[in-house]
Design a protein around this motif. Structure first.
Motif, PDB file in Angstrom:
ATOM      1  N   TYR A  91       0.837  -1.208   0.000  1.00  0.00           N
ATOM      2  CA  TYR A  91       0.000   0.000   0.000  1.00  0.00           C
ATOM      3  C   TYR A  91       0.871   1.257   0.000  1.00  0.00           C
ATOM      4  N   TRP A  92       1.904   1.250   0.858  1.00  0.00           N
ATOM      5  CA  TRP A  92       2.760   2.435   0.998  1.00  0.00           C
ATOM      6  C   TRP A  92       3.808   2.505  -0.101  1.00  0.00           C
ATOM      7  N   PHE A  93       4.298   1.350  -0.542  1.00  0.00           N
ATOM      8  CA  PHE A  93       5.323   1.381  -1.586  1.00  0.00           C
ATOM      9  C   PHE A  93       4.746   1.870  -2.910  1.00  0.00           C
ATOM     10  N   ARG A  94       3.467   1.566  -3.172  1.00  0.00           N
ATOM     11  CA  ARG A  94       2.834   2.098  -4.385  1.00  0.00           C
ATOM     12  C   ARG A  94       2.781   3.621  -4.348  1.00  0.00           C
ATOM     13  N   LEU A 149       8.119   6.230   4.106  1.00  0.00           N
ATOM     14  CA  LEU A 149       9.256   5.473   4.632  1.00  0.00           C
ATOM     15  C   LEU A 149       9.001   5.031   6.074  1.00  0.00           C
ATOM     16  N   HIS A 150       8.443   5.927   6.855  1.00  0.00           N
ATOM     17  CA  HIS A 150       8.137   5.598   8.250  1.00  0.00           C
ATOM     18  C   HIS A 150       7.149   4.436   8.324  1.00  0.00           C
ATOM     19  N   GLU A 151       6.107   4.479   7.500  1.00  0.00           N
ATOM     20  CA  GLU A 151       5.094   3.418   7.524  1.00  0.00           C
ATOM     21  C   GLU A 151       5.688   2.080   7.075  1.00  0.00           C
ATOM     22  N   ILE A 152       6.497   2.104   6.035  1.00  0.00           N
ATOM     23  CA  ILE A 152       7.109   0.859   5.546  1.00  0.00           C
ATOM     24  C   ILE A 152       8.018   0.265   6.621  1.00  0.00           C
ATOM     25  N   LEU A 153       8.793   1.122   7.293  1.00  0.00           N
ATOM     26  CA  LEU A 153       9.701   0.643   8.334  1.00  0.00           C
ATOM     27  C   LEU A 153       8.930   0.020   9.495  1.00  0.00           C
ATOM     28  N   GLN A 154       7.801   0.632   9.861  1.00  0.00           N
ATOM     29  CA  GLN A 154       7.014   0.110  10.972  1.00  0.00           C
ATOM     30  C   GLN A 154       6.369  -1.229  10.633  1.00  0.00           C
ATOM     31  N   ALA A 160      13.658  -4.965   1.450  1.00  0.00           N
ATOM     32  CA  ALA A 160      13.973  -4.513   0.085  1.00  0.00           C
ATOM     33  C   ALA A 160      13.134  -3.313  -0.314  1.00  0.00           C
ATOM     34  N   GLU A 161      11.843  -3.304   0.070  1.00  0.00           N
ATOM     35  CA  GLU A 161      10.978  -2.170  -0.271  1.00  0.00           C
ATOM     36  C   GLU A 161      11.463  -0.891   0.401  1.00  0.00           C
ATOM     37  N   TYR A 162      11.867  -1.022   1.665  1.00  0.00           N
ATOM     38  CA  TYR A 162      12.356   0.158   2.384  1.00  0.00           C
ATOM     39  C   TYR A 162      13.628   0.704   1.729  1.00  0.00           C
ATOM     40  N   ALA A 165      12.679   2.514  -1.470  1.00  0.00           N
ATOM     41  CA  ALA A 165      12.045   3.789  -1.152  1.00  0.00           C
ATOM     42  C   ALA A 165      13.067   4.788  -0.630  1.00  0.00           C
ATOM     43  N   GLN A 166      14.018   4.308   0.149  1.00  0.00           N
ATOM     44  CA  GLN A 166      15.067   5.177   0.695  1.00  0.00           C
ATOM     45  C   GLN A 166      15.937   5.757  -0.417  1.00  0.00           C
ATOM     46  N   GLU A 167      16.206   4.964  -1.449  1.00  0.00           N
ATOM     47  CA  GLU A 167      17.003   5.443  -2.575  1.00  0.00           C
ATOM     48  C   GLU A 167      16.271   6.566  -3.320  1.00  0.00           C
TER      49      GLU A 167
END
Length: 213
Positions: A91-94, A149-154, A160-162, A165-167
């Protein structure tokens, strides 16, 4: 005689305040790096345990609900697509991908060339309004990416997604800092700095080192 006025518009004052705050923030980060890392690790472990507790299967009473699609049977618990479920990393990576797409549409294939256009435009017109308008757009991109990024990390941790996204966030951050640097130079008087062409020849603008061609 009064002190010479440094900033002539609210935008110039805001930019200078942002630069000062960012410098102070980085100093604080360096001094408290160990404590911050330790606190983040504790928070992550706590949230991970909470997620595992929520993911434990609950007792089923009566027939298990399911929906059939062709020859496949899909449990009702998976009936909501991952891309529409805020509890899932997809959801967040999209959303990260959408910001990345908008950033690419704005900047084009070469971040360096994008920033170079603002330099050339200011040298020819001495108008810094387009630079500050671009800074505002980059601030929006960065604000969204920080949230995602915060949501993906949590949800999934440093996966890999984080990393992907960080890049993307790093590219947006580099552009944001480059435009802020360029905008700050436009607010300084000729008494404080050499002319822009000299600075460009010396490669003293941030975008000349931060951005790729």
């Amino acid at each position: 005689m009064g002190r010479r006025r440094l900033y002539h518009t609210p935008e110039e004052a805001r930019l200078a305040a942002n630069a000062k705050s960012r410098k102070s923030y980085h100093k604080w980060i360096v001094r408290n790096k160990a404590n911050i890392r330790s606190r983040r690790q504790e928070d992550y472990s706590k949230r991970k345990d909470e997620r595992l507790q929520l993911m434990r299967p609950r007792p089923q009473f009566g027939p298990k609900k399911s929906t059939s699609i062709g020859a496949n049977t899909v449990d009702s618990v998976h009936s909501i697509a991952d891309k529409d479920n805020p509890q899932h990393v997809t959801y967040w990576f999209r959303r990260v991908e959408r910001v990345s797409k908008r950033f690419t549409e704005e900047v084009g294939p070469s971040p360096f060339a994008y920033a170079e256009e603002f330099y050339a435009g200011y040298v020819s017109t001495h108008c810094n309004k387009p630079i500050f308008e671009a800074i505002v757009r980059m601030e929006k991109f960065q604000k969204w990416l920080t949230t995602y990024l915060h949501e993906i990390l949590q949800i999934s941790g440093y996966n890999a997604e984080y990393k992907s996204a960080q890049e993307i966030e790093r590219k947006v951050s580099a552009m944001h800092r480059s435009l802020q640097d360029l905008g700050l130079y436009t607010t300084l008087s000729a008494e404080d700095i050499p002319d822009f062409k000299t600075l460009h020849e010396r490669k003293e603008f941030a975008y000349q080192t931060l951005l790729t061609t």
